[in-house]
Design an enzyme around this catalytic site. Structure first.
Site, PDB file in Angstrom:
ATOM      1  N   ASP A 215       0.837  -1.204   0.000  1.00 11.60           N
ATOM      2  CA  ASP A 215       0.000   0.000   0.000  1.00 11.60           C
ATOM      3  C   ASP A 215       0.874   1.257   0.000  1.00 11.60           C
ATOM      4  O   ASP A 215       1.892   1.315   0.698  1.00 11.60           O
ATOM      5  CB  ASP A 215      -0.865  -0.023   1.270  1.00 11.60           C
ATOM      6  CG  ASP A 215      -1.929   1.059   1.273  1.00 11.60           C
ATOM      7  OD1 ASP A 215      -2.778   1.050   0.376  1.00 11.60           O
ATOM      8  OD2 ASP A 215      -1.900   1.923   2.179  1.00 11.60           O
ATOM      9  N   GLU A 282       1.669  -0.375  -5.005  1.00 11.39           N
ATOM     10  CA  GLU A 282       0.692   0.653  -5.294  1.00 11.39           C
ATOM     11  C   GLU A 282       1.437   1.970  -5.120  1.00 11.39           C
ATOM     12  O   GLU A 282       1.774   2.354  -4.000  1.00 11.39           O
ATOM     13  CB  GLU A 282      -0.491   0.575  -4.314  1.00 11.39           C
ATOM     14  CG  GLU A 282      -1.613   1.498  -4.717  1.00 11.39           C
ATOM     15  CD  GLU A 282      -2.094   2.438  -3.624  1.00 11.39           C
ATOM     16  OE1 GLU A 282      -3.077   3.134  -3.865  1.00 11.39           O
ATOM     17  OE2 GLU A 282      -1.490   2.501  -2.538  1.00 11.39           O
TER      18      GLU A 282
HETATM   19  C1  NOJ Z   1      -4.464   2.997  -0.954  1.00 10.04           C
HETATM   20  C2  NOJ Z   1      -5.655   2.138  -0.715  1.00 10.04           C
HETATM   21  O1  NOJ Z   1      -5.961   1.455  -1.904  1.00 10.04           O
HETATM   22  C3  NOJ Z   1      -6.760   3.067  -0.269  1.00 10.04           C
HETATM   23  O2  NOJ Z   1      -7.999   2.410  -0.243  1.00 10.04           O
HETATM   24  C4  NOJ Z   1      -6.385   3.644   1.063  1.00 10.04           C
HETATM   25  O3  NOJ Z   1      -7.340   4.620   1.437  1.00 10.04           O
HETATM   26  C5  NOJ Z   1      -5.013   4.307   1.027  1.00 10.04           C
HETATM   27  N1  NOJ Z   1      -4.043   3.544   0.294  1.00 10.04           N
HETATM   28  C6  NOJ Z   1      -4.467   4.520   2.413  1.00 10.04           C
HETATM   29  O4  NOJ Z   1      -4.044   3.309   2.976  1.00 10.04           O
END
Ligand code: NOJ
Length: 546
Positions: A215, A282
């Site tokens: 993440d 991500e």
């Molecule tokens: C990316 C995640 O996909 C999202 O849903 C989240 O709000 C943020 N990161 C913070 O963790």
């Protein structure tokens, strides 16, 4: 088998994999409480085996007060009570592996929940104490420390700093949270933070996972002294890698260490071998060369290509994203990881215009994505062509809603419980009454259920199933991707392999099929031997290889 660029080895499974994203609270409810859970997901894995996916990625199922859909984690190695037990997780992994499906889980290293024991200890401790040093606490600016330490903005709106009350009852230091105030950022320069996440990775590897989705992988380190970011934060994506809280150099040695850990930590029965484990970043970085650094050979294997997801339905723009992405990733020997939807994005059917037009384009986009060389992620419900749902004000859960002073309705519209069967809510999602479900489902989804679509040869589900099967039968050639078509982008075509060619027409002008080509799959009916507007087609030549 084709080789990996630069090596003679076989193709690792993840390079061409299709991975299905499960957002568990909205996937399938096993115990009838209205919230999707792990046993519910396990019972529905057959659907994914029939769809033909190689892997699943399960978004956070860890204990969480749910200030941000589970991305605010109070215990990174636990299982949330409303989703099941640790044994339920093991059962899910076992069932997935038995079906030949690999399992990826989220690791969320940028922040914890404000209910995490570390943060509670930090709040109870004095400024400057060791407990505060695992987070980013700072004194405020201004005469009495009444101003935030810098100008950083939270991704959800408002300042990225919250002031705490100290033991004497007076306002004191501020702590950093790039997301909601309930998600304090960790200090990645602290050795205990590094050690803790090694423990977390090993814990899930010991439970049989085959990889991790990391993440906000680009924000873990912040520039020394936390300088101001200046105007345009979160707006100008072309310079976002220059933000002092994005894309810092220290990330890369960290990811190299994680790679080494993954490569060497023993694998339990059923899981892939250590060197076949995958990490997918991500990272909201839009500079392609910077993004490619995350997938250098000794770091991660995949990074989501959000430029593809964010690109409007425009042939010239999509062609540019495709060509540039392949070029940038090829330079480091990595595949592109295509993505059309996620739990954070407006559903493609709606994004591409909604209604019949949006649906038609989403079908063509699916054939485009699934023909491209590289990996693809499919988000639950994408294979059903679900549109974005309207959520009434009083049911909105996303923190974006309140943080944006109710200007941004947030992401709940793509997180609605899946429709499995039946003609009215809850459409087979579980045994709970519709009003008790995680988020309300629209009343007009009867035709979108899995049951309604599975025997309909024109349905989105049938299209995805066919595309995934054909994609497996026609692995992408390891050659440079040559895209052909007019400069105005009204249509373009490319060869997936020596046999299979994909063509997408974006314009009202019909495009003829190649002479002698046989159609394998098309996203809409063809007009004789021409491809109509907003249609994707996969064709092969009878006398192949060409
Ligand atoms: C990316 C995640 O996909 C999202 O849903 C989240 O709000 C943020 N990161 C913070 O963790």
């Amino acid at each position: 088998m084709t080789g990996v660029p630069g090596t003679d080895g076989p193709v690792p499974w993840w390079r061409e994999a299709v991975c299905y994203e499960i957002h568990p609270r909205a996937f399938a409810d096993g115990n009838g409480d209205g919230t999707g859970d792990l046993p519910g997901a396990t019972a529905r894995l057959d659907h994914l085996a029939e769809l033909g996916v190689d892997a699943v990625w399960i978004t956070p199922f860890y204990p969480s007060p749910l200030a941000d859909g589970g991305y605010d984690i109070a215990d990174h190695t636990g299982v949330a009570a409303d989703l099941g037990t640790p044994a339920d997780f093991d059962a899910l992994v076992e069932r997935a592996h038995a079906l030949g499906i690999k399992v990826l889980v989220d690791v969320v290293p940028n922040h914890t929940s404000d209910q995490h024991p570390w943060f509670r200890a930090a709040l109870a401790a004095a400024p400057g104490s060791p407990a505060r040093q695992r987070y980013l606490f700072r004194d405020g600016r201004g005469e009495k420390g009444e101003l935030p330490p810098n100008d950083w903005q939270s991704a959800f709106g408002g300042p990225a700093w919250t002031r705490v009350e100290e033991a004497d009852g007076l306002p004191g230091q501020w702590y950093l949270h790039l997301h909601a105030p309930e998600q304090p950022d960790l200090n990645w320069r602290h050795p205990q933070v590094t050690a803790e996440f090694e423990r977390v990775l090993k814990h899930w590897l010991d439970h049989g996972v085959d990889g991790f989705r990391v993440d906000v992988a680009h924000t873990l380190f912040k520039a020394d002294d936390l300088p101001d970011a200046g105007p345009g934060q979160h707006q100008d994506v072309h310079r976002n890698h220059l933000m002092p809280y994005y894309d810092q150099e220290e990330l890369h040695p960290l990811f190299r260490n994680w790679r080494t850990l993954l490569n060497h930590h023993p694998a339990p029965a059923g899981a892939v071998a250590p060197h076949e484990r995958v990490m997918v970043a991500e990272a909201g970085i839009f500079d392609r060369e910077r993004l490619a650094r995350y997938v250098a050979a000794d770091e991660m294997q995949q990074v989501f290509n959000f430029a593809f997801l964010e690109c409007p339905w425009d042939g010239a723009a999509l062609r540019d994203v495709v060509e540039e992405s392949v070029r940038a990733m090829r330079a480091v020997g990595a595949p592109v990881t295509w993505v059309l939807s996620s739990h954070d994005a407006v559903r493609p059917v709606t994004r591409y215009g909604g209604g019949r037009a949006g649906e038609r384009r989403a079908r063509a986009a699916a054939l485009l994505m699934l023909a491209l060389p590289g990996a693809a992620y499919v988000y639950q419900g994408e294979e059903l062509g679900l549109p974005q749902a309207d959520i009434p004000d009083d049911r909105i859960r996303d923190p974006l809603w309140e943080r944006s002073e109710r200007r941004h309705r947030g992401r709940d519209g793509c997180r609605v419980p899946l429709p499995w069967s039946g003609t009215a809510p809850p459409y087979g999602f579980g045994a709970a009454a519709p009003e008790d479900c995680w988020l309300p489902q629209p009343a007009d989804w009867a035709e979108l259920t899995v049951t309604a679509q599975q025997d309909d040869e024109d349905s989105m589900l049938t299209l995805y199933r066919a595309a995934l099967r054909l994609r497996r039968d026609h692995p992408a050639a390891d050659t440079v991707l040559r895209v052909q078509g007019p400069a105005d982008g009204s249509w373009f075509a490319f060869d997936r392999s020596a046999r299979l060619r994909c063509l997408v027409n974006f314009s009202a002008r019909p495009v003829p099929l190649d002479d002698g080509a046989r159609v394998l799959l098309s996203s809409a009916p063809l007009d004789g031997r021409t491809v109509p507007q907003d249609t994707g087609v996969w064709m092969i030549h009878e006398e192949y290889p060409r």
